[in-house]
Design a protein around this motif. Sequence first.
Motif, PDB file in Angstrom:
ATOM      1  N   VAL A 156      -9.123  -1.992  -1.735  1.00 49.10           N
ATOM      2  CA  VAL A 156      -8.734  -2.169  -3.136  1.00 49.10           C
ATOM      3  C   VAL A 156      -7.639  -3.221  -3.146  1.00 49.10           C
ATOM      4  CG1 VAL A 156      -7.926  -1.080  -5.258  1.00 49.10           C
ATOM      5  CG2 VAL A 156      -9.208   0.280  -3.575  1.00 49.10           C
ATOM      6  N   ARG A 157      -7.820  -4.277  -3.918  1.00 45.62           N
ATOM      7  CA  ARG A 157      -6.823  -5.339  -3.960  1.00 45.62           C
ATOM      8  C   ARG A 157      -6.733  -5.911  -5.368  1.00 45.62           C
ATOM      9  NH1 ARG A 157     -10.928  -7.142  -0.533  1.00 45.62           N
ATOM     10  NH2 ARG A 157     -12.406  -8.580  -1.532  1.00 45.62           N
ATOM     11  N   ARG A 158      -5.569  -6.458  -5.669  1.00 49.94           N
ATOM     12  CA  ARG A 158      -5.331  -7.047  -6.983  1.00 49.94           C
ATOM     13  C   ARG A 158      -5.292  -8.561  -6.874  1.00 49.94           C
ATOM     14  NH1 ARG A 158      -3.354  -5.789 -11.918  1.00 49.94           N
ATOM     15  NH2 ARG A 158      -2.975  -3.602 -11.378  1.00 49.94           N
ATOM     16  N   ASP A 159      -5.921  -9.232  -7.843  1.00 46.15           N
ATOM     17  CA  ASP A 159      -5.839 -10.680  -7.988  1.00 46.15           C
ATOM     18  C   ASP A 159      -5.472 -10.949  -9.436  1.00 46.15           C
ATOM     19  OD1 ASP A 159      -6.027 -13.407  -7.895  1.00 46.15           O
ATOM     20  OD2 ASP A 159      -8.199 -13.486  -7.607  1.00 46.15           O
ATOM     21  N   GLY A 160      -4.185 -11.064  -9.709  1.00 51.55           N
ATOM     22  CA  GLY A 160      -3.727 -11.229 -11.084  1.00 51.55           C
ATOM     23  C   GLY A 160      -4.023  -9.989 -11.910  1.00 51.55           C
ATOM     24  N   GLU A 161      -4.775 -10.158 -12.990  1.00 46.71           N
ATOM     25  CA  GLU A 161      -5.111  -9.022 -13.855  1.00 46.71           C
ATOM     26  C   GLU A 161      -6.366  -8.284 -13.402  1.00 46.71           C
ATOM     27  OE1 GLU A 161      -3.375 -10.344 -18.207  1.00 46.71           O
ATOM     28  OE2 GLU A 161      -5.405 -11.010 -17.674  1.00 46.71           O
ATOM     29  N   VAL A 162      -7.023  -8.775 -12.356  1.00 45.40           N
ATOM     30  CA  VAL A 162      -8.272  -8.162 -11.893  1.00 45.40           C
ATOM     31  C   VAL A 162      -8.022  -7.347 -10.628  1.00 45.40           C
ATOM     32  CG1 VAL A 162     -10.607  -8.598 -11.030  1.00 45.40           C
ATOM     33  CG2 VAL A 162      -9.697  -9.958 -12.927  1.00 45.40           C
ATOM     34  N   VAL A 163      -8.519  -6.104 -10.632  1.00 48.12           N
ATOM     35  CA  VAL A 163      -8.472  -5.250  -9.454  1.00 48.12           C
ATOM     36  C   VAL A 163      -9.888  -5.154  -8.897  1.00 48.12           C
ATOM     37  CG1 VAL A 163      -7.980  -2.940  -8.555  1.00 48.12           C
ATOM     38  CG2 VAL A 163      -6.514  -3.934 -10.328  1.00 48.12           C
ATOM     39  N   GLU A 164     -10.041  -5.429  -7.603  1.00 47.74           N
ATOM     40  CA  GLU A 164     -11.347  -5.395  -6.958  1.00 47.74           C
ATOM     41  C   GLU A 164     -11.428  -4.241  -5.966  1.00 47.74           C
ATOM     42  OE1 GLU A 164     -12.420  -9.042  -5.074  1.00 47.74           O
ATOM     43  OE2 GLU A 164     -12.911 -10.040  -6.973  1.00 47.74           O
ATOM     44  N   PHE A 165     -12.540  -3.517  -6.045  1.00 46.63           N
ATOM     45  CA  PHE A 165     -12.871  -2.461  -5.097  1.00 46.63           C
ATOM     46  C   PHE A 165     -14.091  -2.951  -4.315  1.00 46.63           C
ATOM     47  CE2 PHE A 165     -11.096  -0.801  -8.938  1.00 46.63           C
ATOM     48  CZ  PHE A 165     -10.311   0.298  -8.611  1.00 46.63           C
ATOM     49  N   GLU A 166     -13.995  -2.994  -2.995  1.00 46.42           N
ATOM     50  CA  GLU A 166     -15.133  -3.424  -2.189  1.00 46.42           C
ATOM     51  C   GLU A 166     -15.450  -2.344  -1.165  1.00 46.42           C
ATOM     52  OE1 GLU A 166     -16.404  -7.555  -0.016  1.00 46.42           O
ATOM     53  OE2 GLU A 166     -15.460  -7.593  -1.995  1.00 46.42           O
TER      54      GLU A 166
END
Length: 266
Positions: free
Chosen positions: A178-188
Amino acid sequence: MAVEYDGSAFSGWQRLTRPGEEDRREEATVQASVEAALSFVAGQPIGTVCAGRTDAGVHARAQVIHFDTPVHRDPRGWMLGTTTRLPPSVCIRWCVPVADDFHARFSARARRYRYRLLNRPVRPALMRDYLGWERLPLDAAAMHHAAQALIGENDFSAFRTVHCQAPHARRDMQEITVRRDGEVVEFELQANAFLHHQVRNIVGSLLLVGRGEKPEGWIAALLEGRDRTRAGPTAPPGGLMFLHPLYPASWGLPAEVSLPPTPDER
């Protein structure tokens, strides 16, 4: 073949009408569209097998399928000819011949998914069909830490839908980030296979941790308890993308769907 599709307008990958069931042929599915296009190119009916079925509204970057046919076309002809018969939301990315014993589903050793979530007070206007949305602040680091409890071979009953038809709930979760890139949080997530709604149920549960409503250790307790009724809600489908399956390098498939070669394969 690798099929890329925007699942927004489809009722999932799989054809919906089976013998003895209510006729649902008017509902669009990706499989029905691909098989109709392939059959036109082949001049005879073609059936397909996919690496992993996706639900209504879920997208795919490289859904791998296989089909058997006595009809001869070069790979470029299959790829371009089929794409010209598909709706704009679906295309064939590549096509390669494979050995007779290759199976898109059973030959795969892993599947990889990504869920993208916009985390801001205002809902998205742009890219709204490809993002989940959470208005409350999320702690991505806490969600990542909590998610590590899911790594390994476990019984994922707490994260499967009651409609899941898999004979058992044991799956090998190989990676989850789980990581954040600005306003987007990504779950891989990567696992040997996934249960029905497993990714979206994991994301929905992790959001309770991210909002501070549950402690990080709650995810481990959910896994141990195997009770779907105690887990979080199912995240909406639009933010989910099936990235690709992964196969042994010995099959000779493109790099994006191939595992690193073993010492015996080098």
